[in-house]
Scaffold this motif. Sequence first.
Motif, PDB file in Angstrom:
ATOM      1  N   ARG A 847      28.927  22.596  38.708  1.00 38.98           N
ATOM      2  CA  ARG A 847      27.970  23.468  39.393  1.00 38.98           C
ATOM      3  C   ARG A 847      28.066  24.903  38.876  1.00 38.98           C
ATOM      4  NH1 ARG A 847      29.640  20.549  44.057  1.00 38.98           N
ATOM      5  NH2 ARG A 847      30.913  22.309  44.761  1.00 38.98           N
ATOM      6  N   VAL A 848      29.257  25.346  38.556  1.00 35.83           N
ATOM      7  CA  VAL A 848      29.421  26.682  37.987  1.00 35.83           C
ATOM      8  C   VAL A 848      28.729  26.766  36.634  1.00 35.83           C
ATOM      9  CG1 VAL A 848      31.114  28.285  37.013  1.00 35.83           C
ATOM     10  CG2 VAL A 848      31.524  27.228  39.228  1.00 35.83           C
ATOM     11  N   ARG A 849      28.916  25.747  35.845  1.00 37.04           N
ATOM     12  CA  ARG A 849      28.263  25.721  34.528  1.00 37.04           C
ATOM     13  C   ARG A 849      26.746  25.776  34.677  1.00 37.04           C
ATOM     14  NH1 ARG A 849      28.928  23.527  29.215  1.00 37.04           N
ATOM     15  NH2 ARG A 849      26.984  22.625  28.461  1.00 37.04           N
ATOM     16  N   VAL A 882      34.444  27.554  45.041  1.00 41.02           N
ATOM     17  CA  VAL A 882      35.230  28.483  44.227  1.00 41.02           C
ATOM     18  C   VAL A 882      35.873  29.509  45.148  1.00 41.02           C
ATOM     19  CG1 VAL A 882      35.169  30.196  42.396  1.00 41.02           C
ATOM     20  CG2 VAL A 882      33.714  28.157  42.240  1.00 41.02           C
ATOM     21  N   GLU A 883      37.194  29.509  45.203  1.00 37.91           N
ATOM     22  CA  GLU A 883      37.901  30.495  46.014  1.00 37.91           C
ATOM     23  C   GLU A 883      37.936  31.843  45.295  1.00 37.91           C
ATOM     24  OE1 GLU A 883      38.976  30.093  49.044  1.00 37.91           O
ATOM     25  OE2 GLU A 883      38.378  27.980  49.153  1.00 37.91           O
ATOM     26  N   ASN A 884      38.304  31.831  44.048  1.00 39.40           N
ATOM     27  CA  ASN A 884      38.256  33.025  43.207  1.00 39.40           C
ATOM     28  C   ASN A 884      38.339  32.555  41.758  1.00 39.40           C
ATOM     29  OD1 ASN A 884      41.194  33.075  42.398  1.00 39.40           O
ATOM     30  ND2 ASN A 884      41.386  33.294  44.639  1.00 39.40           N
ATOM     31  N   ALA A 885      38.217  33.496  40.821  1.00 28.27           N
ATOM     32  CA  ALA A 885      38.148  33.102  39.413  1.00 28.27           C
ATOM     33  C   ALA A 885      38.632  34.244  38.532  1.00 28.27           C
ATOM     34  CB  ALA A 885      36.724  32.709  39.042  1.00 28.27           C
ATOM     35  N   ASP A 886      38.964  33.889  37.304  1.00 32.40           N
ATOM     36  CA  ASP A 886      39.221  34.846  36.227  1.00 32.40           C
ATOM     37  C   ASP A 886      38.162  34.620  35.164  1.00 32.40           C
ATOM     38  OD1 ASP A 886      41.420  35.912  37.464  1.00 32.40           O
ATOM     39  OD2 ASP A 886      42.843  34.579  36.439  1.00 32.40           O
ATOM     40  N   CYS A 887      37.533  35.699  34.711  1.00 27.75           N
ATOM     41  CA  CYS A 887      36.451  35.573  33.727  1.00 27.75           C
ATOM     42  C   CYS A 887      36.753  36.471  32.530  1.00 27.75           C
ATOM     43  CB  CYS A 887      35.107  35.970  34.333  1.00 27.75           C
ATOM     44  SG  CYS A 887      34.607  34.971  35.738  1.00 27.75           S
ATOM     45  N   ARG A 888      36.601  35.901  31.342  1.00 21.00           N
ATOM     46  CA  ARG A 888      36.772  36.658  30.093  1.00 21.00           C
ATOM     47  C   ARG A 888      35.493  36.540  29.271  1.00 21.00           C
ATOM     48  NH1 ARG A 888      41.452  34.418  26.906  1.00 21.00           N
ATOM     49  NH2 ARG A 888      41.201  36.318  25.681  1.00 21.00           N
ATOM     50  N   LEU A 889      35.067  37.678  28.722  1.00 20.64           N
ATOM     51  CA  LEU A 889      33.846  37.737  27.917  1.00 20.64           C
ATOM     52  C   LEU A 889      34.198  37.742  26.440  1.00 20.64           C
ATOM     53  CD1 LEU A 889      31.925  40.489  29.898  1.00 20.64           C
ATOM     54  CD2 LEU A 889      31.358  38.079  29.825  1.00 20.64           C
ATOM     55  N   ASN A 890      33.611  36.835  25.695  1.00 22.62           N
ATOM     56  CA  ASN A 890      33.713  36.785  24.238  1.00 22.62           C
ATOM     57  C   ASN A 890      35.120  37.074  23.722  1.00 22.62           C
ATOM     58  OD1 ASN A 890      30.736  37.333  24.838  1.00 22.62           O
ATOM     59  ND2 ASN A 890      30.688  36.807  22.681  1.00 22.62           N
ATOM     60  N   PRO A 891      36.085  36.257  24.102  1.00 20.18           N
ATOM     61  CA  PRO A 891      37.461  36.499  23.627  1.00 20.18           C
ATOM     62  C   PRO A 891      37.608  36.306  22.121  1.00 20.18           C
ATOM     63  CG  PRO A 891      37.309  34.385  24.776  1.00 20.18           C
ATOM     64  CD  PRO A 891      36.003  35.074  24.988  1.00 20.18           C
ATOM     65  N   SER A 892      36.697  35.554  21.492  1.00 11.38           N
ATOM     66  CA  SER A 892      36.816  35.283  20.054  1.00 11.38           C
ATOM     67  C   SER A 892      35.873  36.122  19.217  1.00 11.38           C
ATOM     68  CB  SER A 892      36.544  33.792  19.783  1.00 11.38           C
ATOM     69  OG  SER A 892      37.431  32.975  20.506  1.00 11.38           O
ATOM     70  N   GLY A 893      35.278  37.149  19.797  1.00 10.97           N
ATOM     71  CA  GLY A 893      34.354  37.979  19.033  1.00 10.97           C
ATOM     72  C   GLY A 893      32.911  37.591  19.273  1.00 10.97           C
ATOM     73  N   PHE A 894      32.018  38.141  18.439  1.00  7.66           N
ATOM     74  CA  PHE A 894      30.589  37.982  18.652  1.00  7.66           C
ATOM     75  C   PHE A 894      29.926  37.346  17.432  1.00  7.66           C
ATOM     76  CE2 PHE A 894      31.816  41.207  21.646  1.00  7.66           C
ATOM     77  CZ  PHE A 894      31.043  40.937  22.756  1.00  7.66           C
ATOM     78  N   PHE A 895      29.005  36.408  17.710  1.00  8.37           N
ATOM     79  CA  PHE A 895      28.187  35.770  16.688  1.00  8.37           C
ATOM     80  C   PHE A 895      26.755  35.739  17.208  1.00  8.37           C
ATOM     81  CE2 PHE A 895      32.401  34.367  15.699  1.00  8.37           C
ATOM     82  CZ  PHE A 895      32.426  34.212  14.320  1.00  8.37           C
ATOM     83  N   ASN A 896      25.813  35.753  16.254  1.00  9.93           N
ATOM     84  CA  ASN A 896      24.425  35.604  16.680  1.00  9.93           C
ATOM     85  C   ASN A 896      24.031  34.137  16.622  1.00  9.93           C
ATOM     86  OD1 ASN A 896      23.836  34.982  13.981  1.00  9.93           O
ATOM     87  ND2 ASN A 896      23.148  37.042  13.507  1.00  9.93           N
ATOM     88  N   ASP A 897      22.784  33.840  16.998  1.00  9.02           N
ATOM     89  CA  ASP A 897      22.361  32.440  17.060  1.00  9.02           C
ATOM     90  C   ASP A 897      22.046  31.860  15.693  1.00  9.02           C
ATOM     91  OD1 ASP A 897      20.077  33.852  16.610  1.00  9.02           O
ATOM     92  OD2 ASP A 897      19.094  33.325  18.498  1.00  9.02           O
ATOM     93  N   GLN A 898      22.293  32.629  14.625  1.00 10.61           N
ATOM     94  CA  GLN A 898      22.222  32.108  13.265  1.00 10.61           C
ATOM     95  C   GLN A 898      23.616  31.816  12.721  1.00 10.61           C
ATOM     96  OE1 GLN A 898      19.071  31.613  12.008  1.00 10.61           O
ATOM     97  NE2 GLN A 898      18.399  32.366  14.018  1.00 10.61           N
ATOM     98  N   ASP A 899      24.626  31.847  13.624  1.00 13.67           N
ATOM     99  CA  ASP A 899      26.026  31.570  13.297  1.00 13.67           C
ATOM    100  C   ASP A 899      26.592  32.586  12.313  1.00 13.67           C
ATOM    101  OD1 ASP A 899      28.338  30.133  13.723  1.00 13.67           O
ATOM    102  OD2 ASP A 899      28.027  28.827  11.996  1.00 13.67           O
ATOM    103  N   LEU A 900      26.139  33.835  12.442  1.00 11.03           N
ATOM    104  CA  LEU A 900      26.656  34.915  11.601  1.00 11.03           C
ATOM    105  C   LEU A 900      27.373  35.932  12.485  1.00 11.03           C
ATOM    106  CD1 LEU A 900      23.567  35.495   9.286  1.00 11.03           C
ATOM    107  CD2 LEU A 900      25.660  34.256   8.726  1.00 11.03           C
ATOM    108  N   PRO A 901      28.447  36.539  11.976  1.00 11.06           N
ATOM    109  CA  PRO A 901      29.130  37.560  12.772  1.00 11.06           C
ATOM    110  C   PRO A 901      28.184  38.697  13.134  1.00 11.06           C
ATOM    111  CG  PRO A 901      30.451  36.914  10.871  1.00 11.06           C
ATOM    112  CD  PRO A 901      29.097  36.287  10.684  1.00 11.06           C
TER     113      PRO A 901
END
Length: 944
Positions: A847-849, A882-901
């Motif tokens: 459901r979270v997804r 969900v009682e509580n959560a930990d959320c991390r944004l883009n831990p591996s860096g950023f890519f665009n939808d063309q699979d390029l950095p």
Amino acid sequence: MNSDFNDHADLTRWNRAGLSHLDYVEGNAATYLEDLRNTLSLLFLGDAAIERWLGDPGNDLTLRAWQQRLLEQYRGPRRDYAWELLRSFARAVHVLAHTTSALANERYLRTATQWDSVRRLVAMLDYHPAPPASAETWLALFGRSDDAAIGEVEVGLAVQNAPTDGSAPLIFETLNNIDVDYRLNELRAPDFDRSMLQLGLGPATPLLTLQLDSVPPALGIGARALISAGDLGATVRLQNIGAGSVSVQYQDAAALGLDLPLADLRLHADPDWQQAPRLNGPGVVRTDRAASVGAGDVLAFVSDSFHISGRGTVNVFSVIRVLEVDGDRLRLSANVPAGKALYPTQAAGPQQDGGSRLIMPESLGYPQVWLDDDALSARTPTAQAVEDGPGTLYRYLSASLAPRAWYLATGTPACCDVIETQPAALRFSGDPGDLASGQWLLLQGTTGWYSRRLAGLEQDDEGFELQFDSLPAAERWYQGVGLWKLQLADRRYDRNETPLFEAPAPGSDLSSRLWLRLDDMPAALVPGRSLWIAGSDSGVRVRLQQVEADPAGGAALCLTVTPPQDPARFPKADSRVHGNLVLAGHGESKAPAVLGSGNRVLSSQEFLYAKTGIAFVRDSRYTSGVRAAVRVWADNREWTQVDNLRDCDATDTAFQQQLTGDGELLLRFGDGEHGQRLPSGSSNVRIQARIGNGLAGNLPAGSLSKLKKPHDLLAAVLQPAAATGGGELEATEALRDNAPASVLTLSRAVSARDFQALAERQSSVWHASARALQNLPGARERIELVVVPAGGGNLGDLASHLRRTLEQQACPGVSVQVRRYEGLLLELDILLRIDEAAYDPDEVAARVRDTLVAALSLEKARLGTPLYRSRLYQLVESVEGVENADCRLNPSGFFNDQDLPSAPGHLFTASDGSIRRISPHPGQLLYLNPALASPNIRTEAHHV
């Protein structure tokens, strides 16, 4: 209502623009019951019976305790009729108050939720929801390979896809007529399948590496092989063998530097024929018969003759040593001319008692003898006289001169006659097998290995002879090698990597001219024709401007196209030009139907075409960017569709259309002032429509591959590019922004915000962002529009369509540049803490997804809008369980939808390095795409 309503509550504080709902009510049935209880307590203050009946108000120290008491009071068991009357009254107030609040929301465009309310509100602004859009794409038609199969394919040719999920196929129809010629099916550059690479090989560059698709196991390091390219060849040895390559080392005795064209280069290896030739080379003679002599024997021949008076002709003999014997071929220590007879000589050795003399017969056939030294020196032996009488006993030489001597015995017959000096070098015994002219062979000579192409072959009863155009002189040949089992080409041999387009003019990176292989000039290849140029990983539609024949008379044509292209995008090896190109749109034409009867007396007649799913085609003359794909006739005269009848004259036979709330088509005709009225008649108004629109039509390239019905001129169809531009009817949420904006723009674009608003009114566009670019000297005003097309993907022809539409709605001289958004992928790492005793962790994670995908999808995201980590917590912790959560944004860096950095405009991080806010560039769109970057959601048990 709340007792504090008139005294303290200021509900206008909630009526702020941007809220999805205005809350005009403060309270609910439970609080209203408490308000009634408090009011009665004040009215009957001091009446103990009433106070006991109303109950103890309690001592509420916290808000939670107060809420819990009110719920228990409201939901508690019934006491008596009076209390139930109070509770029913509180419930009625709750229902009526919230109903009134909901109705009040329906009067405000930002908060209305009912489609009828929204429709009425936007109608007050004379705004109509943008109709859906039908996807369009280009189709390459393949004519049948038949000279008679050349002709016109009319508009409406139907093609379809082949769904694999069992759904009904989607139909597309061509939107124009096209002259089809099978010779234009697929055009290539004249030398597209020949590599232009040249590889050097020779003493200065002895090592050459070939790239192979696979290396046969028969290749072994150290093996001798042959490299050829056309008429050039060289002996090589295999040096290094890898998984997809083999290196060869130059070992040809010719010692020539070769420049080998890769297109013709072949590696010949693993021979099936290897044979030594007959004796050949310097000193070899062919005799009339096989002589009974052996290597080391000495033969005599008449080297000269002269006449002596009284004695007649006197012959002078010379001797040569036999070095090798091969049947009727002898290798001699010196050349012997043809026609000479060869005589065997006898050897004379020392006396058997070990004496110091070399003894010869008393009578010799030739007075001189020859010492058995390197030079076969001639000597005249000494005669040994007979002791008991006159005469000669024997002849002798000192044994110290040589170990032995050779002499010609009297009456010795010739052993053979020389019939050829230095006979044909490459004569072999046996059968030649599969040897044939043109094959490459290796020949081992005195000075090394040579590569030669076989020029001819002659065979007789005794064997066969190989002939070559040129062989080194004075060379002895030991071996011939050929009939190669492997003939390997470099995998690049048929790839011409040079550009299809000619080199650009100085100062430019683009070119408009290209050469194509074509024997003659088809009549259909005329200026203005659309062509599709497919490259290695992309394609582009161009328009033909000029066609020129090859001035040299070759089988090629030179085409000039527009717009010019970057030559680097189109290498000849991968480039194909499809000449039978036609535009097609989503939808299938239906049979004409009667719409109704015209009446000249009536003004602005309207007719409802009760069909849904009407196709809409791109048309930059319309505010919405599309027009309905319908044709309308009145008394067999076709009428013209217009964007608005207000722009028509009284004589114009025109109509306008709009969609109803049910998606049906409403057609309105003129009133005599703005457009003609319909002529009177019975069932004289007819319509034909094409059905098919929406996002479903945005098919990927290659989907439309089947003709719905066979066609006499066509064999196949290809969809070289994705279908684009399909969009749904303007959504209610979009109306809240677009309808008010239409009042500000009035279908004209002045500011950058106007361009954005007009672009977002089109159903083919999900989001847009516009900004004014800096004007260059001498340049007109420029607007850059970044677009997120409906459904995502590439813009295709939608970019040019938007540009034309917006430029028509802009001030003169404004240039609009349209480009695709950059999709910045959102990567999430989330840890959920769940009460596993009450909830299934997998179900909560699912459901979270779903919540994240729905809220952060491409359709919901906005260009340049930042994302706060707190927004993620809000979405995640709103999910039940969900009682509580930990959320991390883009831990591996950023890519665009063309699979390029890629990288956003700004990042704001905490002291621990975690990202707290991502701020994209104005042209970037940060969104969640689970197909490209699925969120990583983990769970653990929550412990209190």
